[in-house]
Design a protein around this motif. Structure first.
Motif, PDB file in Angstrom:
ATOM      1  N   ALA A 289      -8.882  -2.216 -16.780  1.00  0.00           N
ATOM      2  CA  ALA A 289      -8.621  -1.480 -15.529  1.00  0.00           C
ATOM      3  C   ALA A 289      -9.867  -0.767 -15.033  1.00  0.00           C
ATOM      4  N   VAL A 290     -10.861  -0.632 -15.883  1.00  0.00           N
ATOM      5  CA  VAL A 290     -12.077   0.088 -15.465  1.00  0.00           C
ATOM      6  C   VAL A 290     -13.240  -0.900 -15.293  1.00  0.00           C
ATOM      7  N   GLY A 291     -14.290  -0.403 -14.631  1.00  0.00           N
ATOM      8  CA  GLY A 291     -15.486  -1.238 -14.450  1.00  0.00           C
ATOM      9  C   GLY A 291     -15.459  -2.050 -13.164  1.00  0.00           C
ATOM     10  N   TRP A 292     -14.479  -1.824 -12.333  1.00  0.00           N
ATOM     11  CA  TRP A 292     -14.385  -2.514 -11.033  1.00  0.00           C
ATOM     12  C   TRP A 292     -13.539  -1.643 -10.121  1.00  0.00           C
ATOM     13  N   ARG A 293     -13.479  -1.957  -8.855  1.00  0.00           N
ATOM     14  CA  ARG A 293     -12.650  -1.187  -7.924  1.00  0.00           C
ATOM     15  C   ARG A 293     -11.924  -2.113  -6.963  1.00  0.00           C
ATOM     16  N   LEU A 294     -10.700  -1.739  -6.633  1.00  0.00           N
ATOM     17  CA  LEU A 294      -9.951  -2.422  -5.588  1.00  0.00           C
ATOM     18  C   LEU A 294     -10.684  -2.210  -4.265  1.00  0.00           C
ATOM     19  N   SER A 295     -10.613  -3.181  -3.373  1.00  0.00           N
ATOM     20  CA  SER A 295     -11.190  -2.950  -2.043  1.00  0.00           C
ATOM     21  C   SER A 295     -10.336  -1.905  -1.330  1.00  0.00           C
ATOM     22  N   PHE A 296     -10.899  -1.292  -0.305  1.00  0.00           N
ATOM     23  CA  PHE A 296     -10.148  -0.274   0.448  1.00  0.00           C
ATOM     24  C   PHE A 296      -8.857  -0.873   1.002  1.00  0.00           C
ATOM     25  N   GLU A 297      -8.979  -2.103   1.509  1.00  0.00           N
ATOM     26  CA  GLU A 297      -7.817  -2.767   2.110  1.00  0.00           C
ATOM     27  C   GLU A 297      -6.700  -2.971   1.073  1.00  0.00           C
ATOM     28  N   ASP A 298      -7.072  -3.424  -0.109  1.00  0.00           N
ATOM     29  CA  ASP A 298      -6.058  -3.659  -1.146  1.00  0.00           C
ATOM     30  C   ASP A 298      -5.488  -2.344  -1.671  1.00  0.00           C
ATOM     31  N   TRP A 299      -6.377  -1.344  -1.784  1.00  0.00           N
ATOM     32  CA  TRP A 299      -5.899  -0.031  -2.238  1.00  0.00           C
ATOM     33  C   TRP A 299      -4.838   0.480  -1.262  1.00  0.00           C
ATOM     34  N   SER A 301      -2.962  -1.333   0.825  1.00  0.00           N
ATOM     35  CA  SER A 301      -1.732  -2.142   0.774  1.00  0.00           C
ATOM     36  C   SER A 301      -0.820  -1.625  -0.338  1.00  0.00           C
ATOM     37  N   LEU A 302      -1.426  -1.282  -1.471  1.00  0.00           N
ATOM     38  CA  LEU A 302      -0.626  -0.754  -2.582  1.00  0.00           C
ATOM     39  C   LEU A 302      -0.072   0.623  -2.232  1.00  0.00           C
ATOM     40  N   ASP A 303      -0.901   1.399  -1.570  1.00  0.00           N
ATOM     41  CA  ASP A 303      -0.482   2.739  -1.138  1.00  0.00           C
ATOM     42  C   ASP A 303       0.773   2.619  -0.272  1.00  0.00           C
ATOM     43  N   GLU A 304       0.714   1.715   0.692  1.00  0.00           N
ATOM     44  CA  GLU A 304       1.836   1.570   1.616  1.00  0.00           C
ATOM     45  C   GLU A 304       3.066   1.000   0.920  1.00  0.00           C
ATOM     46  N   ALA A 305       2.852  -0.014   0.083  1.00  0.00           N
ATOM     47  CA  ALA A 305       3.998  -0.614  -0.626  1.00  0.00           C
ATOM     48  C   ALA A 305       4.662   0.428  -1.518  1.00  0.00           C
ATOM     49  N   SER A 306       3.864   1.262  -2.166  1.00  0.00           N
ATOM     50  CA  SER A 306       4.467   2.233  -3.094  1.00  0.00           C
ATOM     51  C   SER A 306       5.171   3.352  -2.329  1.00  0.00           C
ATOM     52  N   LYS A 307       4.710   3.636  -1.133  1.00  0.00           N
ATOM     53  CA  LYS A 307       5.381   4.684  -0.337  1.00  0.00           C
ATOM     54  C   LYS A 307       6.756   4.239   0.151  1.00  0.00           C
ATOM     55  N   ARG A 308       7.030   2.944   0.092  1.00  0.00           N
ATOM     56  CA  ARG A 308       8.353   2.453   0.512  1.00  0.00           C
ATOM     57  C   ARG A 308       9.428   2.764  -0.543  1.00  0.00           C
ATOM     58  N   LEU A 309       8.999   3.061  -1.769  1.00  0.00           N
ATOM     59  CA  LEU A 309       9.973   3.336  -2.831  1.00  0.00           C
ATOM     60  C   LEU A 309      10.667   4.670  -2.588  1.00  0.00           C
ATOM     61  N   LYS A 310      11.953   4.683  -2.842  1.00  0.00           N
ATOM     62  CA  LYS A 310      12.702   5.947  -2.768  1.00  0.00           C
ATOM     63  C   LYS A 310      13.373   6.138  -4.121  1.00  0.00           C
ATOM     64  N   ILE A 311      12.638   6.731  -5.037  1.00  0.00           N
ATOM     65  CA  ILE A 311      13.146   6.898  -6.402  1.00  0.00           C
ATOM     66  C   ILE A 311      14.105   8.082  -6.451  1.00  0.00           C
ATOM     67  N   THR A 312      15.270   7.848  -7.086  1.00  0.00           N
ATOM     68  CA  THR A 312      16.210   8.961  -7.266  1.00  0.00           C
ATOM     69  C   THR A 312      16.296   9.305  -8.750  1.00  0.00           C
TER      70      THR A 312
END
Ligand SMILES: NC(=O)c1ccc[n+]([C@@H]2O[C@H](COP(=O)([O-])OP(=O)(O)OC[C@H]3O[C@@H](n4cnc5c(N)ncnc54)[C@H](OP(=O)(O)O)[C@@H]3O)[C@@H](O)[C@H]2O)c1
Length: 316
Positions: A289-299, A301-312
């Motif tokens: 998981a270390v030694g590289w970075r996600l591109s801004f665009e991919d970061w 996309s994950l940000d947005e996908a994870s914000k769709r979760l509504k955990i109860t």
């Protein structure tokens, strides 16, 4: 391995920490040999920051860790040990007693980082009384640095104000792609105050690796039986997020675990994920998981996908 600094102590810590809660019955793991092989692998891949707690296996995790480090011939300055004192052990008489036992189990003269595991909710110990008791443990050399786990920021601030000479160097909170409450207050507070933010359950206790189907998740027989993220209502949403994680990972040749951890590391340079592992091969994978970075665009996309979760957390 990438390295960072523990708070502003100058102490060099790996960007990933190994979580040693796994060495306990909560995870159905009581095999010392396996624990030792996990610790050995972590050190081999460059992890020098290990998180345990007095409560994990009622001392078993600390004992396994201390024994493993001793048997592996690890010099004391080659590893940074964080352990935690439960909120129930914070009377001024109990603080030194608990630390003494912890030192014995860890087979060391001093604890690098001692965090209060959670606030003393049941016993009404006054904040400044226990914070001063902890500061005395630093004064006498039994502890090097202090931190707080699972404290609201307001209480962390109050606890900090009790310290005369020391200051906090780390906060520890739950933070992963599916559970992001730490973003509102803890992360900005850590950033503004030069604290390391140790993120626990960075893989959502394994949920974000996508290795369990909805049916398999329901059959898990360990601590995850009562974990909200594994409740079908929540887990079905997690699986949708994992699809996005996997798709993005394919672009980089990275696994979902590696992508989920990289997202956290990219979020802020104060964040150090504490990752639990049940085998040396998981440690090996997670270090990818270390030694590289996600591109801004991919970061994003994950940000947005994870914000769709509504955990109860109302699961019954
Ligand atoms: N301060 C606190 O209150 C607090 C609370 C919780 C944890 N913590 C600390 O944080 C550490 C980590 O948190 P956590 O144990 O809750 O959760 P985690 O690190 O999110 O998940 C660990 C679990 O995920 C699975 N896993 C790990 N690497 C994997 C990989 N590469 N591929 C597939 N599965 C993988 C393993 O379980 P399986 O293989 O069985 O699926 C492992 O036991 C703990 O060890 C502890 O030190 C602190």
């Amino acid at each position: 391995m990438e390295f960072t600094e523990l708070g502003s102590t100058g102490l060099k810590i790996s960007r990933l920490s190994l979580g040693a809660w796994q060495f306990s019955e909560a995870w159905g793991m009581k095999d010392y040999g396996l624990a030792k092989s996990i610790v050995a692998k972590a050190l081999e891949v460059g992890i020098n920051f290990i998180d345990t707690a007095m409560i994990y296996g009622r001392g078993m995790s600390e004992d396994f860790l201390g024994r493993a480090l001793q048997e592996l011939g690890v010099k004391r300055d080659e590893v940074v040990i964080a352990t935690k004192i439960p909120g129930e052990f914070l009377s001024p008489e109990d603080v030194p007693r608990a630390i003494e036992r912890s030192l014995a189990r860890l087979r060391t003269e001093s604890i690098d980082l001692l965090l209060i595991h959670w606030p003393p909710a049941w016993h009404n110990f006054p904040t400044c009384t226990y914070m001063r008791a902890l500061e005395r443990a630093v004064n006498v050399g039994a502890v090097n640095y202090l931190g707080l786990s699972d404290y609201p920021v307001e209480l962390a601030e109050a606890a900090r104000a009790c310290l005369a000479r020391e200051d906090l160097v780390a906060l520890q909170v739950r933070f992963n792609l599916a559970e992001r409450w730490a973003e509102a207050e803890h992360i900005p507070y850590a950033e503004a105050n030069g604290l390391t933010l140790m993120a626990w359950s960075p893989l959502g206790k394994g949920a974000l690796t996508g290795k369990y189907s909805l049916e398999e998740a329901g059959r898990l027989q360990d601590v995850r039986m009562n974990e909200a993220l594994f409740h079908p209502k929540n887990y079905s949403q997690v699986l949708e997020l994992v699809n996005v994680i996997r798709e993005i990972g394919n672009k980089y040749g990275k696994t979902p675990a590696q992508v989920a951890l990289n997202w956290l590391i990219s979020y802020s340079d104060v964040i150090v994920p504490i990752v639990g592992a049940r085998s040396p091969s998981q440690v090996e994978e997670n270090v990818g998981a270390v030694g590289w970075r996600l591109s801004f665009e991919d970061w994003r996309s994950l940000d947005e996908a994870s914000k769709r979760l509504k955990i109860t957390y109302v699961t019954w």
